[in-house]
Design a protein around this motif. Sequence first.
Motif, PDB file in Angstrom:
ATOM      1  N   LEU A   1      49.939  40.472  41.956  1.00 12.75           N
ATOM      2  CA  LEU A   1      50.641  41.311  42.840  1.00 12.75           C
ATOM      3  C   LEU A   1      52.081  41.369  42.957  1.00 12.75           C
ATOM      4  O   LEU A   1      53.009  42.061  43.126  1.00 12.75           O
ATOM      5  CB  LEU A   1      50.008  41.404  43.971  1.00 12.75           C
ATOM      6  CG  LEU A   1      50.396  42.444  45.232  1.00 12.75           C
ATOM      7  CD1 LEU A   1      50.526  43.837  44.597  1.00 12.75           C
ATOM      8  CD2 LEU A   1      49.459  42.353  46.365  1.00 12.75           C
TER       9      LEU A   1
ATOM     10  N   GLY B   1      54.036  42.299  39.898  1.00 12.75           N
ATOM     11  CA  GLY B   1      53.713  43.713  40.021  1.00 12.75           C
ATOM     12  C   GLY B   1      55.109  44.530  40.861  1.00 12.75           C
ATOM     13  O   GLY B   1      55.509  45.381  40.561  1.00 12.75           O
TER      14      GLY B   1
ATOM     15  N   CYS C   1      49.565  45.182  35.728  1.00 12.20           N
ATOM     16  CA  CYS C   1      50.157  45.724  36.972  1.00 12.20           C
ATOM     17  C   CYS C   1      51.762  45.931  36.934  1.00 12.20           C
ATOM     18  O   CYS C   1      52.125  46.629  37.764  1.00 12.20           O
ATOM     19  CB  CYS C   1      50.176  44.104  37.851  1.00 12.20           C
ATOM     20  SG  CYS C   1      50.288  44.445  39.525  1.00 12.20           S
TER      21      CYS C   1
ATOM     22  N   SER D   1      51.772  49.415  36.504  1.00  8.02           N
ATOM     23  CA  SER D   1      51.225  50.263  37.745  1.00  8.02           C
ATOM     24  C   SER D   1      52.521  50.425  38.553  1.00  8.02           C
ATOM     25  O   SER D   1      52.596  51.406  39.341  1.00  8.02           O
ATOM     26  CB  SER D   1      50.192  49.700  38.199  1.00  8.02           C
ATOM     27  OG  SER D   1      49.067  49.587  37.752  1.00  8.02           O
TER      28      SER D   1
ATOM     29  N   GLN E   1      44.357  50.214  35.032  1.00  7.41           N
ATOM     30  CA  GLN E   1      45.627  50.142  35.928  1.00  7.41           C
ATOM     31  C   GLN E   1      46.840  51.000  34.705  1.00  7.41           C
ATOM     32  O   GLN E   1      47.504  51.666  35.036  1.00  7.41           O
ATOM     33  CB  GLN E   1      46.033  48.859  36.077  1.00  7.41           C
ATOM     34  CG  GLN E   1      45.470  48.074  37.447  1.00  7.41           C
ATOM     35  CD  GLN E   1      45.860  46.895  37.835  1.00  7.41           C
ATOM     36  OE1 GLN E   1      46.448  45.986  36.822  1.00  7.41           O
ATOM     37  NE2 GLN E   1      45.904  46.555  39.013  1.00  7.41           N
TER      38      GLN E   1
ATOM     39  N   SER F   1      42.542  45.973  33.642  1.00  5.96           N
ATOM     40  CA  SER F   1      43.999  46.125  33.122  1.00  5.96           C
ATOM     41  C   SER F   1      43.967  47.557  32.321  1.00  5.96           C
ATOM     42  O   SER F   1      44.861  48.295  32.549  1.00  5.96           O
ATOM     43  CB  SER F   1      44.259  45.163  31.737  1.00  5.96           C
ATOM     44  OG  SER F   1      44.338  43.785  32.455  1.00  5.96           O
TER      45      SER F   1
ATOM     46  N   GLU G   1      45.352  36.575  42.013  1.00  6.30           N
ATOM     47  CA  GLU G   1      45.645  38.059  42.261  1.00  6.30           C
ATOM     48  C   GLU G   1      46.841  38.310  42.925  1.00  6.30           C
ATOM     49  O   GLU G   1      47.633  39.140  42.790  1.00  6.30           O
ATOM     50  CB  GLU G   1      44.539  38.591  42.988  1.00  6.30           C
ATOM     51  CG  GLU G   1      43.157  38.707  42.398  1.00  6.30           C
ATOM     52  CD  GLU G   1      43.160  39.607  41.243  1.00  6.30           C
ATOM     53  OE1 GLU G   1      44.042  40.621  41.126  1.00  6.30           O
ATOM     54  OE2 GLU G   1      42.574  39.282  40.078  1.00  6.30           O
TER      55      GLU G   1
END
Length: 1671
Positions: A723, A726, A780, A783, A825, A822, A719
Amino acid sequence: MKEATELNEDMLEEAEHLALLEPEDDGTFFQVTNLLNIMDSESAKTDTTVPGLDMRKTLASVIITEKATTDPCVVMNALIRCLQVPEISTQRKMNIYNIMQEIIQQEGEMEEHCIQRLVAIASKQMRDITETEGFETAEVASETLVALSRNHFSLVMYELQHHLKPLSLTDEFVIVTLAKLANGNVFEFMPYMGITLATIFTMLRLANEAKMRQVICSAMETFCETVQFYLRHLEDSLYPVMTEDQFAVKLFPMYRYFVTVWLRHQDLEVKLGVIKSLRPMLSLLLPNDDLREQVYDYIPLLLAEFQGGLEALFVTQVLRQILEASVTTNTPIPPMLLHPIFTELHVQVCSKAPAQQQFSSQNLMEIVHCFIALARSYPKELMKFFFSQVEMSKEAIRVGTLALIRAVVSADDPKMNIKTIYLAIRVVKNTLSDTRSKVRMAILRIIGQLVLSGFQEKIKGWGLKYVSVQLTLSTYKLTNRRECFYQRDLEEKMVHKVTMDTVKIITSSISGMTNEFWVRLLCYIMETDYTEALTPICISLTNLAENQIHGKDTEAGIAGKSKHVDLPAPQKLLARLLVLMSSPYKGEGRGIAMLNLLRTLSQSIAPSMADMWEQEIPLLVQYLEEHTEFTWNQKAWEDMLIQFLRNSLKKTRGTSWSLRLSKELNNQIETFDSPSLEKGFLYRALGFTLGMGLEADRVEVLLLELLYKTDYSNDFDREGVILCFGLCARGQVKTVLNVLHDFEERIQESEQSWQISAWRKDHPWRRETVKSALMVMYSCVSSYCHPQMLLTHVDSPITAKIIHHYSSSCQDISLKMAFMKSVVQVTNAIKSIQDSEDFQFAHKSVLTSLIVAIIKAETPDHLVSPVRSMAMDALSQLSTLKPFYSSEESTELMDIGIHTVISLQPPGEDNESIKTLYTNAMHSLKQLMEGLMQRQLDPKGLQDTVHLLEKWILSEKEWEREKAMALHLHLMQIYVQSIGVCIPLKLGQFGILVGLIAPCTCDVHKRTRLASINVLSSLLDLHVSQTCSLWGTSKEQELQKCKEDLQDTDMDKISSASSRIAKVVCPEFNCDEVVSLIQKLCENIGAMDLQHDRAAVTWIGIFLQMRVKELEDKVAEILGAILVHLPVVDHPEVRRHLIEGILLLAHYHQETVLTSLLRQPLPMESHLTEVWLAVAENVPFARTMLHGLLGRLQSRFTAKINATSKADIWRLAAVDPLMTLCTIQLLMEKMDQDDKFPDLFPDLLYAFLLQLGSSHGPEAASPVLKTWRLVHTGPLPQEMTLQRITIKSMQLLVKRINREPLEQALEEQSVWSLLENGGTFLEGVSLMARLCMQNMENYMQRLAELVLTGMGSEVLSCCISSTAICVEFMSDPVLHQEKLLRPVVLMLEKGAGQDKDETLQVLSLRALGNMALGAPRKVKQYRKLLLEKCLGSLQGQVSCSAMAEGMEALTKVLAELREGDIGSSFEAISKQCRAFFDNENETLRLKAFALFGKLAKVVGISKKHFFKGEVKRGWVSLLLHCQDPCPSVAQACVATMFQCVHFWGWKSLESSFGPSNDSINDQMTVFQTNMCSILAQKKPAVLCGFLLETTVFMKNNLSRIRIAACNLAGIIMKQLSAHYLKKMDLVGLRNSLQDLQLDSDAGVRRAALETLKVLDSCNQHWLLASPRGLP
């Protein structure tokens, strides 16, 4: 002997004084006595009942006290007199003394002799202590003396001194009272102090009891304190008594005696009293130089008490007093006593206090003060003792010794010289090699204390080195700790904490610091894994850096004149501190310490950022200071740090500073554990830093390196990388997508090959793990990337790649979760774009089908993963994107979501993870339902949605109900907020919705109850807004109170709250809504548990109670709903409530309910029986229902009327009479047997008789039975016939009135059998009426009224039955007495005159005839009517029964009339009657003969001639029918004939027939012979006529009459003369007789033969007598 004499004299004086009391004193005495009696009685009550001061007792005391204000001597004398009463109780004594004390405090003037008497009595009673009284009386007496001493000190003191005599042990309360006097009257007491102390000293040897010793010790303590007070205020004394030294000299013998003798006593209480008294003694003894050294001599005795059982604190306090006095006066203690003192005190510090010691901590404080005093006077000796103690290896001794040294060092005393500190440090250095934790902490604390006390120079070198070593050692041990050494770890943590505290003290206090110590602390921050120590280290470094920057330390040469200090790589230090600051409250708030360090070192780290840091770092510090670890927000803080980082990097734009910082951040990833807040922030910071990088190729390298080295099996790292990518995509979206594409190509992604493990041998990646990571990475990226860039890449490659990776995988749980994450998001990213209204998501249908398949694949009964909630979240998000779902698709998705969540079993209380999944799934379902319902916000959509939830709301499983109700609440609130008043609910929909959730207000689950009431509130809000209802604040408040009560656990309170809710909301329903509510409640009964059913029926009952009057048009619907569902209700209580609802409806709408109940099928089902049984329980209501049922029976026999109201319509509706009778029977059988039906008996009996009559009549096959009785598979039971049910009901009715004679008569005379048989029914009716008249006189009036009404009915059976009853009534005076005779006669006239029904005519005639029996005096009044109707029945086409009844009636009537009353009817009656003499019907003959006989009695002079002719014309018939084959006819004929004999005028004939032993035939033969003989002589022509008539009877149908005719003819021929015989047609006679020879009856043949013989003999006689031989 002397004392006895004194006592006698006192008593004599007292008696004389009492004798001189005035009458007024006697009155006061009695008043006081009465008030004291009240106080005594109230005290007894208080002791046995309620504790506390009683008001009456207080009032009595106040009355006595108030009276004393005006005349204190009189009241005081009365109280003294009360004290002297023999056998006075202890309680009364106490009450008297307490009142005396209050009077004394008033300071009123009292006579001297009164005070003297009181002092004497109080002193005496204080000293006369008995075992039974205890010490209460002595105490209050003592207090009274003390109170008196304030104004009469001399008298009291004289009395006490009188009893305080040398060498004589006085009473203990004398000493106690003296001590109190000394305490309260210091200056007055001082002249007596010397003699008092001297006298008490003489008693010491005599005081052997422990109690007495304690009293003396306590008194001495008080005396010494009094002396100290006196000495302090000596200037206030009027005259000095003794100096301090004089007091000391007097006290010392007592001190010596206490210490040497009493302190050795075995009683601990005595020891404690002695020790407590020593302290005030020593306060007077120690200032005396001569006595002080003598006190020292007794120190060993005090030290010995440490070994005893006495509390050590009190001994230590005395020892401290002596030691501090020696310091103050500079009087040394003998050296030989020092070591014992050291030893005794030291042992208490180093050893654990005994369990019985309550003041161990206070004792330690006293010991510390003792050692400080010793250190002031004997430092060398003390340190030598300490050195000898630390030489021992015991940890406790070393720790205790070091603690004492620290206390000595911390003592702020100018007398503590440097040599003492030096000696103390020598002792400490001797323990530096000890590795035990407690010893190390003790040493560190001493080092810190030395610094704090101003001895900084004393620790340089050995102290700083020791602190550095301990810092390193404790950190190492804590970072390499083992699980099995928990206790050691705790101790090591304590060592580390103490070390940090010491470092903080050192760095804040020492101005000169070595470079080695600075470097050691700085490296500690960069390298240590034990981050708990970072805060104090950072604080210390900040202090040192500030000193270096400001040039305070020139020796080290670190800072010089510049503001720079030596540091490691700036990017490395910044990266380290930033990551550690992400958890600012760890390690005692390290965030603030690190920010301050950064601010201090800003010029050394990055000069370009220094100005910006000066502004922003204080803001960060302020945030941390304003919050705590419990109130701060992690995300907000990280955002602030990221913003701080972003602003810092902007200052270095255009340089490689950010790239090097990225590398340092990347290098630190492996130094932190997963998971951790620090590492999470590290990924985030790395993403931001890379996103701000300007060199894309170098960023790609770092990203690829990060992808390859990440352990994808670790969720946290995975994760974090996602992140990071992203965040990097925010400024490098194309770079990120290229890196991902390149990564996929490099690992050769395909369905046949997946060999990622080749790149990382230490991370054996799974194929699905990497796929899930790649899916989430793509989402991500969507996003965080720029909105304009998103629309370009969202369909391809982002969504396409996500679908590809999911579809090509094994679709395990992790992949499903990654896929749905997914989708969410990506969907959120699309929604966040402002200009996306026209955007059509091309992959929506594909994603929806994949998600639905995932939901359906989940296990239905339990949760194993968050897949459900994530899937529903994904659907919720997709529902907002175009193209929208259709209504059918939305309903299907709702149903799927509801089924997959609500059916889940709730998790256990101890399974927090499952509880979290459970909560999330429910929340997701709510969001999904809300999103889908937004597309169909109207009443139909609401009803469809609630319909989906209904089966779950009605589930037997409480967790399903709870979830369904919570979801219902959520949707209802959304609907109300969204719709409001725009679209009103459909008619009845409000009631349906409320009826569904109303029972849930009593659910056993609290949350379900609260959700249901909230749903109800929402529905009410909606309803009120749409209907403009007058819903007020009071109702809202009441509803809120009910909601609070629903939170209770008591089911009774919950049920009560639910009932109140129903009462509050009921007025808001219109009639249609009430019907729909009740229908819904009935429909759902039995679907859940008993508690819900109870609530449902409670609501039904309340709504019916409150609205029943308005529901006239809806009763049938409501009743139908209840009756339909009542059979399936199992629980008796629920059934009872439903039945009560039916009864309530019946109470207000009886006709409607009655008709509906009577239209139910037969045989009566159990639930219907139960309804009627409930009716029977309420006697008044049951009687009302009986009236109604009775009316239904009676309505069949009354004239039809037109309905004028709805109640009339229901009342006149056709019902099955059999059902009505069954119901009546059931009610009578089950009602209270004490109810005799006094007002219902005649109506019921009459109705039953009419019903039986109709069942036997022509209308028995009434179409009602066929119309309303439902068809059953089998026939009705045999006993369920109209006749049998009616008979049984009548039997119950008769039994209920409890008239045993009537009941017995009915059984004996078989009335019931007669009534049941149609052929004997009328006979049974007559018997029934007759027996009722005989046994039920009270009911006759009502029965007569009913009969009168029934006789006028259009229903023939009713008329017949009523007339049959009337027949019996007419034979009784009842009708005449009740003034009903005339209307009844008129009705009978009508019945007798009609010719349609023979039975009615017969009964009417019979009734008319019975008037002569029941109202004979009225016969004359109605003679015309009676004669007309009876005579009319003898004429025309009338049945034999009517004619017979008419003649019988005439017979009865004529008995009450005279000839003149009959008038012209006499001739007609006579003629008609004679016409029936020879009728074939024996009844007619019988009635005719009886009537003729009655006429013979009635006839008078005027009609005698006529009647004589009628007698002659009917005489032959009379003669013949005396031998009628019917005995009753023959008997009646004989009686009538002899009534008519006198009309012949022959006395001989009248006397010829009398009593005889012969048979009737023989008697008639004799009579006939005599009569013919007389007639032959007097009226032969008449006799000839009789012979001719007799010849006619020979052809009669009756054989007996033919025989009689033959015999009579023979008699007549024998009596007639030949002259008259010749005139007769003898030939014809012979022919007739010869014809009779052929008769079938042998008797006839014999009689004819005999008559022929007579005829032949007559003929022979004639031949002989004739001259020619011819007739």
